[in-house]
Each structure stands twice: as C-alpha cells, then as structure tokens.
Design a protein around this motif. Structure first.
Motif, mmCIF file in Angstrom:
data_model
loop_
_atom_site.group_PDB
_atom_site.id
_atom_site.type_symbol
_atom_site.label_atom_id
_atom_site.label_comp_id
_atom_site.label_asym_id
_atom_site.label_seq_id
_atom_site.Cartn_x
_atom_site.Cartn_y
_atom_site.Cartn_z
ATOM 1 N N UNK A 10 0.835 -1.204 0.000
ATOM 2 C CA UNK A 10 0.000 0.000 0.000
ATOM 3 C C UNK A 10 0.869 1.253 0.000
ATOM 4 N N UNK A 11 0.419 2.236 -0.732
ATOM 5 C CA UNK A 11 1.114 3.519 -0.776
ATOM 6 C C UNK A 11 1.122 4.117 0.635
ATOM 7 N N UNK A 12 0.036 3.922 1.368
ATOM 8 C CA UNK A 12 -0.071 4.467 2.729
ATOM 9 C C UNK A 12 1.000 3.916 3.660
ATOM 10 N N UNK A 13 1.471 2.706 3.413
ATOM 11 C CA UNK A 13 2.504 2.132 4.279
ATOM 12 C C UNK A 13 3.894 2.676 3.969
ATOM 13 N N UNK A 14 4.107 3.169 2.762
ATOM 14 C CA UNK A 14 5.403 3.712 2.360
ATOM 15 C C UNK A 14 5.448 5.237 2.516
ATOM 16 N N UNK A 15 4.304 5.860 2.378
ATOM 17 C CA UNK A 15 4.200 7.317 2.444
ATOM 18 C C UNK A 15 4.886 7.927 3.675
ATOM 19 N N UNK A 47 -5.869 12.215 -3.209
ATOM 20 C CA UNK A 47 -4.666 11.553 -2.696
ATOM 21 C C UNK A 47 -4.920 11.050 -1.278
ATOM 22 N N UNK A 48 -5.489 11.895 -0.433
ATOM 23 C CA UNK A 48 -5.815 11.482 0.944
ATOM 24 C C UNK A 48 -6.766 10.288 0.947
ATOM 25 N N UNK A 49 -7.722 10.284 0.016
ATOM 26 C CA UNK A 49 -8.661 9.152 -0.096
ATOM 27 C C UNK A 49 -7.928 7.862 -0.449
ATOM 28 N N UNK A 50 -6.953 7.954 -1.361
ATOM 29 C CA UNK A 50 -6.169 6.772 -1.747
ATOM 30 C C UNK A 50 -5.388 6.239 -0.549
ATOM 31 N N UNK A 51 -4.821 7.143 0.241
ATOM 32 C CA UNK A 51 -4.103 6.718 1.448
ATOM 33 C C UNK A 51 -5.054 6.045 2.434
ATOM 34 N N UNK A 52 -6.232 6.639 2.629
ATOM 35 C CA UNK A 52 -7.209 6.087 3.577
ATOM 36 C C UNK A 52 -7.681 4.700 3.150
ATOM 37 N N UNK A 53 -7.776 4.480 1.850
ATOM 38 C CA UNK A 53 -8.216 3.182 1.320
ATOM 39 C C UNK A 53 -7.089 2.162 1.264
ATOM 40 N N UNK A 54 -5.872 2.598 1.595
ATOM 41 C CA UNK A 54 -4.684 1.729 1.560
ATOM 42 C C UNK A 54 -4.512 1.069 0.189
ATOM 43 N N UNK A 55 -4.674 1.867 -0.863
ATOM 44 C CA UNK A 55 -4.531 1.391 -2.236
ATOM 45 C C UNK A 55 -3.069 0.989 -2.478
ATOM 46 N N UNK A 56 -2.894 -0.118 -3.202
ATOM 47 C CA UNK A 56 -1.520 -0.568 -3.484
ATOM 48 C C UNK A 56 -0.917 0.255 -4.630
ATOM 49 N N UNK A 57 0.403 0.147 -4.777
ATOM 50 C CA UNK A 57 1.098 0.947 -5.784
ATOM 51 C C UNK A 57 0.576 0.695 -7.193
ATOM 52 N N UNK A 58 0.313 -0.553 -7.518
ATOM 53 C CA UNK A 58 -0.156 -0.864 -8.872
ATOM 54 C C UNK A 58 -1.464 -0.137 -9.168
ATOM 55 N N UNK A 59 -2.424 -0.231 -8.255
ATOM 56 C CA UNK A 59 -3.707 0.429 -8.460
ATOM 57 C C UNK A 59 -3.596 1.947 -8.353
ATOM 58 N N UNK A 60 -2.736 2.417 -7.462
ATOM 59 C CA UNK A 60 -2.546 3.860 -7.284
ATOM 60 C C UNK A 60 -2.143 4.509 -8.606
#
Length: 116
Positions: A10-15, A47-60
């Motif tokens: 998830x992008x949220x885990x790397x952010x 962008x904040x919504x993508x982080x909240x949804x824990x979207x992975x890099x591929x989908x992001x």
C-alpha cells in the motif's frame, strides 16, 4: 512472469517513509504531497482518499487521474537502477516517485524537481 512485491504494497505504508526522509533533510510533508500530486494528477483530497483506502502501488498509478507528461524528463539512478531504463511501466512510475523524493531530500528546489 510474477509481479514485483512492491506492486501489492500500500502507498499508505510507504508514504510515512517518504515524509520522514524529506523532513530529516529539512523539507516538509506539504512538499512531498505536492510532488505526488504533480506526478499523478491527484488533488489533495483524492490523494488522501487513496491513502485512507490503503490502495496498493499498482492500483494507485493505474487509477491516477492524469500522470504528468513531463515525468519522462526524470532521469538518473535510484537504488542502482537508471530510471529511464526501467521497462515495466508500473515499476517505472514507482522509480519516478522515488527519484523525486530523493531530489527533494537532496535539497533541490521544487521548481527543478517539478521540471518547470
């Protein structure tokens, strides 16, 4: 061929690591966000919504509103790999982002980072 495992992270885990790297060098979370918005076409809200949804890099990157056409001007080496030589499209987008964060941490001006 199997996909690289970073695609499912998830992008949220790397952010937070991007932000910490920037802040350690005197830069800000706002600058990290600006870079990500410039690269992907996201607004701060999407962008904040993508982080909240824990979207992975591929989908992001696949769901990004509009990848910046100037990103092809991003060149150089990240983790020993020349960004412009990465053939897999999603991996190239990830490397572009890594390179931009590296440039921020190295003190480049936002104008130069955003290829303006």
């Amino acid at each position: 061929m199997t996909k690289h495992r970073i695609f499912s992270v998830s992008v949220a885990s790397v952010y937070p690591h991007y932000v910490a790297k920037a802040e350690k060098k005197g830069r800000t979370k706002a600058e990290v966000d600006e870079i990500i918005r410039w690269l992907t076409g996201h607004s701060q809200q999407t962008f904040d919504d993508q982080l909240a949804k824990a979207v992975n890099f591929e989908d992001f990157f696949a769901q990004a509103p509009g990848m910046n056409p100037s990103r092809v001007l991003i060149t150089g080496v990240v983790c020993g790999v020349r960004v412009e030589d990465v053939e897999e499209p999603t991996m190239r987008e990830i490397r572009y982002l890594d390179k931009l964060i590296d440039e921020l941490a190295k003190g480049k001006s936002m104008e130069k980072i955003l290829r303006q």
